[in-house]
Design a protein around this motif. Structure first.
Motif, mmCIF file in Angstrom:
data_model
loop_
_atom_site.group_PDB
_atom_site.id
_atom_site.type_symbol
_atom_site.label_atom_id
_atom_site.label_comp_id
_atom_site.label_asym_id
_atom_site.label_seq_id
_atom_site.Cartn_x
_atom_site.Cartn_y
_atom_site.Cartn_z
ATOM 1 N N PRO A 252 0.823 -1.212 0.000
ATOM 2 C CA PRO A 252 0.000 0.000 0.000
ATOM 3 C C PRO A 252 0.857 1.262 0.000
ATOM 4 N N ASP A 253 0.205 2.381 -0.287
ATOM 5 C CA ASP A 253 0.885 3.667 -0.156
ATOM 6 C C ASP A 253 1.416 3.820 1.258
ATOM 7 N N SER A 254 2.569 4.441 1.382
ATOM 8 C CA SER A 254 3.116 4.735 2.703
ATOM 9 C C SER A 254 2.783 6.158 3.139
ATOM 10 N N ILE A 255 2.031 6.872 2.307
ATOM 11 C CA ILE A 255 1.578 8.233 2.608
ATOM 12 C C ILE A 255 0.057 8.222 2.551
ATOM 13 N N ALA A 256 -0.588 8.834 3.537
ATOM 14 C CA ALA A 256 -2.044 8.791 3.641
ATOM 15 C C ALA A 256 -2.722 9.699 2.622
ATOM 16 N N SER A 257 -4.016 9.517 2.478
ATOM 17 C CA SER A 257 -4.907 10.412 1.722
ATOM 18 C C SER A 257 -4.814 10.242 0.208
ATOM 19 N N HIS A 258 -4.318 9.125 -0.265
ATOM 20 C CA HIS A 258 -4.305 8.825 -1.700
ATOM 21 C C HIS A 258 -3.728 9.982 -2.526
ATOM 22 N N PRO A 259 -2.463 10.314 -2.329
ATOM 23 C CA PRO A 259 -1.910 11.466 -3.048
ATOM 24 C C PRO A 259 -1.618 11.229 -4.522
ATOM 25 N N GLY A 260 -1.877 10.008 -5.030
ATOM 26 C CA GLY A 260 -1.704 9.784 -6.461
ATOM 27 C C GLY A 260 -0.584 8.825 -6.798
ATOM 28 N N PRO A 261 -0.282 8.705 -8.094
ATOM 29 C CA PRO A 261 0.682 7.683 -8.530
ATOM 30 C C PRO A 261 2.091 7.880 -7.989
ATOM 31 N N LEU A 262 2.479 9.110 -7.685
ATOM 32 C CA LEU A 262 3.811 9.295 -7.086
ATOM 33 C C LEU A 262 3.935 8.525 -5.779
ATOM 34 N N ALA A 263 2.844 8.435 -5.023
ATOM 35 C CA ALA A 263 2.884 7.685 -3.767
ATOM 36 C C ALA A 263 3.067 6.203 -4.035
ATOM 37 N N GLY A 264 2.461 5.691 -5.096
ATOM 38 C CA GLY A 264 2.658 4.296 -5.454
ATOM 39 C C GLY A 264 4.079 4.015 -5.892
ATOM 40 N N ILE A 265 4.650 4.935 -6.638
ATOM 41 C CA ILE A 265 6.047 4.782 -7.052
ATOM 42 C C ILE A 265 6.960 4.816 -5.833
ATOM 43 N N LEU A 266 6.696 5.740 -4.907
ATOM 44 C CA LEU A 266 7.490 5.798 -3.688
ATOM 45 C C LEU A 266 7.385 4.495 -2.905
ATOM 46 N N ALA A 267 6.174 3.965 -2.764
ATOM 47 C CA ALA A 267 6.003 2.710 -2.030
ATOM 48 C C ALA A 267 6.838 1.599 -2.648
ATOM 49 N N ALA A 268 6.887 1.563 -3.968
ATOM 50 C CA ALA A 268 7.662 0.527 -4.647
ATOM 51 C C ALA A 268 9.159 0.728 -4.461
ATOM 52 N N LEU A 269 9.620 1.969 -4.537
ATOM 53 C CA LEU A 269 11.047 2.236 -4.347
ATOM 54 C C LEU A 269 11.473 1.847 -2.933
ATOM 55 N N GLU A 270 10.653 2.193 -1.948
ATOM 56 C CA GLU A 270 11.008 1.872 -0.564
ATOM 57 C C GLU A 270 10.899 0.381 -0.303
ATOM 58 N N TRP A 271 9.907 -0.279 -0.892
ATOM 59 C CA TRP A 271 9.783 -1.730 -0.736
ATOM 60 C C TRP A 271 10.984 -2.430 -1.350
ATOM 61 N N SER A 272 11.419 -1.970 -2.510
ATOM 62 C CA SER A 272 12.574 -2.585 -3.164
ATOM 63 C C SER A 272 13.824 -2.435 -2.313
ATOM 64 N N ALA A 273 14.036 -1.239 -1.761
ATOM 65 C CA ALA A 273 15.216 -1.018 -0.919
ATOM 66 C C ALA A 273 15.204 -1.923 0.296
ATOM 67 N N ALA A 274 14.022 -2.166 0.869
ATOM 68 C CA ALA A 274 13.921 -2.965 2.090
ATOM 69 C C ALA A 274 13.956 -4.459 1.824
ATOM 70 N N HIS A 275 13.322 -4.906 0.729
ATOM 71 C CA HIS A 275 13.136 -6.339 0.500
ATOM 72 C C HIS A 275 13.959 -6.902 -0.648
ATOM 73 N N ARG A 276 14.373 -6.066 -1.582
ATOM 74 C CA ARG A 276 15.182 -6.510 -2.713
ATOM 75 C C ARG A 276 16.354 -5.561 -2.914
ATOM 76 N N PRO A 277 17.287 -5.532 -1.954
ATOM 77 C CA PRO A 277 18.405 -4.585 -2.067
ATOM 78 C C PRO A 277 19.334 -4.872 -3.244
ATOM 79 N N ASP A 278 19.147 -6.029 -3.883
ATOM 80 C CA ASP A 278 19.931 -6.349 -5.065
ATOM 81 C C ASP A 278 19.408 -5.647 -6.312
#
Length: 224
Positions: free
Chosen positions: A85-111
């Motif tokens: 899910p978005d890590s920022i509240a209030s559905h701020p749009g696709p940038l929030a989805g991109i951010l969630a993916a970048l942060e998930w990748s850094a945490a779970h797929r550092p390769d």
């Protein structure tokens, strides 16, 4: 090394025609207002959900695929993708989805140093999307690449370096930025275009009429 220097090494190596390892994210975090507020990603097209069409095309190009979606994750359980899910509240749009993916990748797929995004309502995305976006970054020495077709740039279909996640969070939280185009202006981006015939690969479904047209396009694609 900068992201583009890494690109130059990985993409241009002799005999190498594979892009750097990339995580795919399917963006399904919107509110689907024009489709009655239902989860648009789960609408059926040619017997499968829209998100399954996108995943089928994206998965062979990536080292993994996740789904950015808000609300009840159990709705997406049959698809078998990690739901982030978005890590920022209030559905701020696709940038929030991109951010969630970048942060998930850094945490779970550092390769993995790169994330490619595609909206869940674009069931015909090209099968060479990841390769060509990486090539565009490599050729232009830009840190980000976005897809285009016809005269339109599709800013939500893009290639993003995980290293920019901190700047993106700052732009969203501290600056209140909501436009992908505005954030791209901070960093610069490349664009690479696909033809719109016989099917625009970035045709997106926003209305019931769009869904009916997509059924026709899917039938044409099967015949071809």
């Amino acid at each position: 090394r900068t992201p583009c220097a890494a690109h130059r090494h990985r993409v241009s190596a002799p005999g190498m025609n594979l892009p750097p390892p990339t995580l795919g994210v399917i963006l399904a975090g919107g509110l689907s207002r024009r489709m009655g507020g239902n989860d648009k990603a789960l609408l059926s097209l040619a017997g499968r959900s829209l998100v399954e069409h996108v995943a089928e095309r994206l998965a062979p190009q990536c080292k993994g695929v996740i789904l950015n979606a808000n609300g009840d994750p159990d709705l997406f359980a049959p698809i078998g993708l990690p739901v982030v899910p978005d890590s920022i509240a209030s559905h701020p749009g696709p940038l929030a989805g991109i951010l969630a993916a970048l942060e998930w990748s850094a945490a779970h797929r550092p390769d993995i140093a790169w994330v490619v995004s595609a909206p869940a309502d674009t069931p015909f995305i090209p099968r060479d999307l990841v390769l060509r976006l990486h090539a565009a970054c490599n050729e232009t020495l830009k840190p980000i690449a976005c897809a285009a077709s016809g005269s339109q740039v599709h800013f939500a279909v893009g290639l993003w370096p995980v290293s920019l996640r901190h700047d993106l969070r700052y732009s969203l939280v501290e600056k209140g930025m909501r436009s992908i185009r505005d954030w791209l202006g901070r960093h610069g981006h490349a664009e690479t275009a696909w033809p719109v015939d016989p099917v625009d690969p970035f045709f997106n479904i926003n209305t019931p009429e769009d869904l009916r047209h997509a059924e026709t396009l899917a039938q044409q694609e099967r015949v071809e």
